[in-house]
Design a protein around this motif. Structure first.
Motif, PDB file in Angstrom:
ATOM      1  N   ASP A  86     -18.432  66.390 -32.843  1.00 23.38           N
ATOM      2  CA  ASP A  86     -17.722  65.987 -31.883  1.00 23.38           C
ATOM      3  C   ASP A  86     -16.276  65.353 -32.177  1.00 23.38           C
ATOM      4  O   ASP A  86     -16.103  65.440 -33.494  1.00 23.38           O
ATOM      5  N   TYR A  87     -15.388  65.465 -31.631  1.00 20.45           N
ATOM      6  CA  TYR A  87     -13.930  64.918 -31.699  1.00 20.45           C
ATOM      7  C   TYR A  87     -13.398  64.285 -30.830  1.00 20.45           C
ATOM      8  O   TYR A  87     -13.749  64.210 -29.429  1.00 20.45           O
ATOM      9  N   LEU A  88     -12.157  63.635 -31.206  1.00 17.85           N
ATOM     10  CA  LEU A  88     -11.347  62.878 -30.119  1.00 17.85           C
ATOM     11  C   LEU A  88     -10.091  63.003 -30.785  1.00 17.85           C
ATOM     12  O   LEU A  88      -9.676  62.386 -31.963  1.00 17.85           O
ATOM     13  N   VAL A  89      -9.090  63.694 -29.822  1.00 20.78           N
ATOM     14  CA  VAL A  89      -7.947  63.819 -30.531  1.00 20.78           C
ATOM     15  C   VAL A  89      -6.668  63.164 -29.473  1.00 20.78           C
ATOM     16  O   VAL A  89      -6.782  63.515 -28.525  1.00 20.78           O
ATOM     17  N   VAL A  90      -6.159  62.260 -29.930  1.00 21.75           N
ATOM     18  CA  VAL A  90      -4.856  61.680 -29.394  1.00 21.75           C
ATOM     19  C   VAL A  90      -3.661  61.878 -29.672  1.00 21.75           C
ATOM     20  O   VAL A  90      -3.324  61.876 -30.896  1.00 21.75           O
ATOM     21  N   ALA A  91      -2.615  62.404 -28.514  1.00 22.32           N
ATOM     22  CA  ALA A  91      -1.210  62.651 -29.254  1.00 22.32           C
ATOM     23  C   ALA A  91      -0.393  61.357 -29.152  1.00 22.32           C
ATOM     24  O   ALA A  91      -0.959  60.315 -28.490  1.00 22.32           O
ATOM     25  N   GLY A  92       0.765  61.508 -29.793  1.00 19.98           N
ATOM     26  CA  GLY A  92       1.878  60.136 -29.710  1.00 19.98           C
ATOM     27  C   GLY A  92       2.077  59.997 -28.166  1.00 19.98           C
ATOM     28  O   GLY A  92       2.225  60.925 -27.488  1.00 19.98           O
ATOM     29  N   GLY A  93       2.221  58.620 -27.828  1.00 20.70           N
ATOM     30  CA  GLY A  93       3.083  58.442 -26.638  1.00 20.70           C
ATOM     31  C   GLY A  93       4.251  58.349 -26.404  1.00 20.70           C
ATOM     32  O   GLY A  93       5.199  58.551 -27.540  1.00 20.70           O
ATOM     33  N   GLY A  94       5.061  58.546 -25.301  1.00 24.62           N
ATOM     34  CA  GLY A  94       6.364  58.833 -25.140  1.00 24.62           C
ATOM     35  C   GLY A  94       7.011  57.412 -24.785  1.00 24.62           C
ATOM     36  O   GLY A  94       6.385  56.415 -24.777  1.00 24.62           O
ATOM     37  N   SER A  95       8.397  57.454 -24.913  1.00 21.99           N
ATOM     38  CA  SER A  95       9.083  56.327 -25.015  1.00 21.99           C
ATOM     39  C   SER A  95       9.658  56.144 -23.542  1.00 21.99           C
ATOM     40  O   SER A  95      10.167  57.472 -22.747  1.00 21.99           O
ATOM     41  N   GLY A  96      10.013  54.877 -22.966  1.00 20.22           N
ATOM     42  CA  GLY A  96      10.601  54.766 -21.851  1.00 20.22           C
ATOM     43  C   GLY A  96      12.083  55.121 -21.996  1.00 20.22           C
ATOM     44  O   GLY A  96      12.588  55.096 -23.043  1.00 20.22           O
ATOM     45  N   GLY A  97      12.668  55.131 -20.557  1.00 18.84           N
ATOM     46  CA  GLY A  97      13.955  55.594 -20.710  1.00 18.84           C
ATOM     47  C   GLY A  97      15.118  54.201 -20.529  1.00 18.84           C
ATOM     48  O   GLY A  97      14.494  53.036 -20.369  1.00 18.84           O
ATOM     49  N   GLY A  98      16.068  54.360 -20.853  1.00 17.54           N
ATOM     50  CA  GLY A  98      17.358  53.422 -20.702  1.00 17.54           C
ATOM     51  C   GLY A  98      17.867  53.258 -19.352  1.00 17.54           C
ATOM     52  O   GLY A  98      18.015  54.235 -18.491  1.00 17.54           O
ATOM     53  N   ASP A  99      18.287  52.077 -19.087  1.00 20.22           N
ATOM     54  CA  ASP A  99      18.919  51.772 -17.784  1.00 20.22           C
ATOM     55  C   ASP A  99      17.967  51.952 -16.521  1.00 20.22           C
ATOM     56  O   ASP A  99      18.066  52.998 -16.000  1.00 20.22           O
ATOM     57  N   ARG A 100      17.244  50.856 -16.153  1.00 21.68           N
ATOM     58  CA  ARG A 100      16.355  51.001 -15.018  1.00 21.68           C
ATOM     59  C   ARG A 100      15.288  52.207 -15.244  1.00 21.68           C
ATOM     60  O   ARG A 100      15.073  53.002 -14.260  1.00 21.68           O
ATOM     61  N   GLY A 101      14.908  52.410 -16.547  1.00 20.45           N
ATOM     62  CA  GLY A 101      14.194  53.823 -16.576  1.00 20.45           C
ATOM     63  C   GLY A 101      12.814  53.488 -16.671  1.00 20.45           C
ATOM     64  O   GLY A 101      12.148  52.482 -16.242  1.00 20.45           O
ATOM     65  N   GLY A 102      12.449  54.748 -16.203  1.00 20.59           N
ATOM     66  CA  GLY A 102      10.668  54.827 -16.148  1.00 20.59           C
ATOM     67  C   GLY A 102      10.025  54.795 -17.605  1.00 20.59           C
ATOM     68  O   GLY A 102      10.381  54.913 -18.622  1.00 20.59           O
TER      69      GLY A 102
END
Length: 340
Positions: A86-102
């Motif tokens: 069995d496996y569980l592979v999790v990638a790194g998360g993205g960072s939010g944007g600057g200036d009223r960012g998503g």
């Protein structure tokens, strides 16, 4: 006719035939001449932090390394079928944007859990492990950073999408395992389920980010939340940034020290909001996603993602004097197999 019937149903020859059949049947039950029974050969391996849960061994990688299979039911081994893990592979998360960012999107998740049987067939040998890093935090007027991919064998989880930024125009969230949130005004959501061919994430590994659905006055812009492994990010609007999508939970028996008892991972970051007219940043998704920012003061920053959670970080508000959106949570690789 009587003599013919008797010859077919009785007599010396018939008894002999019956007796021989009985002996043959007895041989089959006792297994004479069939050889010794073949016993299963359980998998044996090294690499990562090793723990046990019942009849299973669990190898947890919170950084790069090698999973080395030294014994087991490989295709050339007499006595059983191939190794199954069995496996569980999790990638790194993205960072939010600057200036009223998503908000940043959560890292992609590839898993055979919670099923009890192995789903990846491997042979004896060495398998390099890659654990994706979280996307680096960014300053004002900058889009976020995508998370790094995590890899085990032929299983690749795609890094979380970056959050958008809107210094003067709408900016979409980036594609990834889960998509990043779009910035206001009118920033589109980053796709998590259908990324471009240059950034493949198939089969589905997460969800879309949120968007800012319509142009709004500059001081009312709120970024969309980053997508999580459990559901999509929420849309930003005139009051607040969108909430990050929720993550999911590791199966029982799997432990990532940094996540504690909750075992939650891969939540999206909340969208940022211009705080000069009130409102607030969106909440980070359940699963270690960080909140979006609503400040406009000097050097304010959103939180970093929890290590090995694959979480996205929140988008920034309006901070011309410094501050960053926080670094996304790094990924993890977990492998489980039956050892007894």
């Amino acid at each position: 006719m009587r003599d013919l019937k008797n010859k077919l149903t009785s007599g010396k020859n018939t008894k002999n035939i019956t007796r021989k059949k009985g002996k043959s049947f007895g041989y089959q039950i006792l297994g004479f001449g069939g050889g010794a029974p073949k016993l299963p050969i359980f998998t044996s391996a090294t690499g990562g932090a090793i723990s046990t849960c019942g009849d299973y061994k669990i190898h947890t990688f919170t950084g790069g390394g090698c999973f080395v299979v030294t014994a087991g039911n490989g295709p050339t081994v007499t006595g059983g079928g191939p190794n199954k893990v069995d496996y569980l592979v999790v990638a790194g998360g993205g960072s939010g944007g600057g200036d009223r960012g998503g908000g940043g999107g959560a890292g992609g998740v590839r898993s055979s859990f919670p099923n009890a049987c192995g789903h990846l067939v491997i042979t004896t040998g060495t398998f390099p492990i890659t654990v994706g890093s979280g996307g680096a935090g960014v300053g004002d007027n900058s889009v976020g950073t995508k998370g790094g991919d995590s890899v085990f064998s032929n299983i690749t989880a795609t890094g979380g999408g970056r959050g958008g930024s809107s210094p003067s125009a709408s900016s979409p969230g980036g594609a990834g395992g889960s998509g990043g949130g779009g910035s206001g005004p009118g920033g589109n959501a980053g796709p998590g389920n259908n990324p471009p061919t240059s950034d493949p994430a198939t089969p589905s590994q997460g969800n879309n980010g949120g968007s800012n659905p319509a142009p709004l006055p500059g001081l009312q812009q709120g970024g969309g939340g980053g997508g999580g492994s459990g559901n999509a990010g929420g849309n930003g609007g005139p009051g607040n940034g969108g909430n990050g999508g929720n993550g999911t939970q590791f199966p029982t028996g799997i432990a990532i020290p940094s996540l504690g008892e909750s075992r939650t991972f891969a939540g999206g970051g909340g969208g940022g909001r211009d705080g000069r007219t009130g409102g607030s940043g969106g909440s980070g998704g359940n699963g270690s996603g960080s909140n979006g920012e609503s400040g406009n003061g000097p050097s304010s920053s959103t939180g970093n993602g929890t290590a090995n959670s694959g979480s996205g970080t929140g988008g920034r508000g309006v901070d011309p004097n410094g501050g960053t959106s926080g670094t996304g949570g790094s990924g993890a690789v977990v492998i489980r197999y039956k050892f007894q």
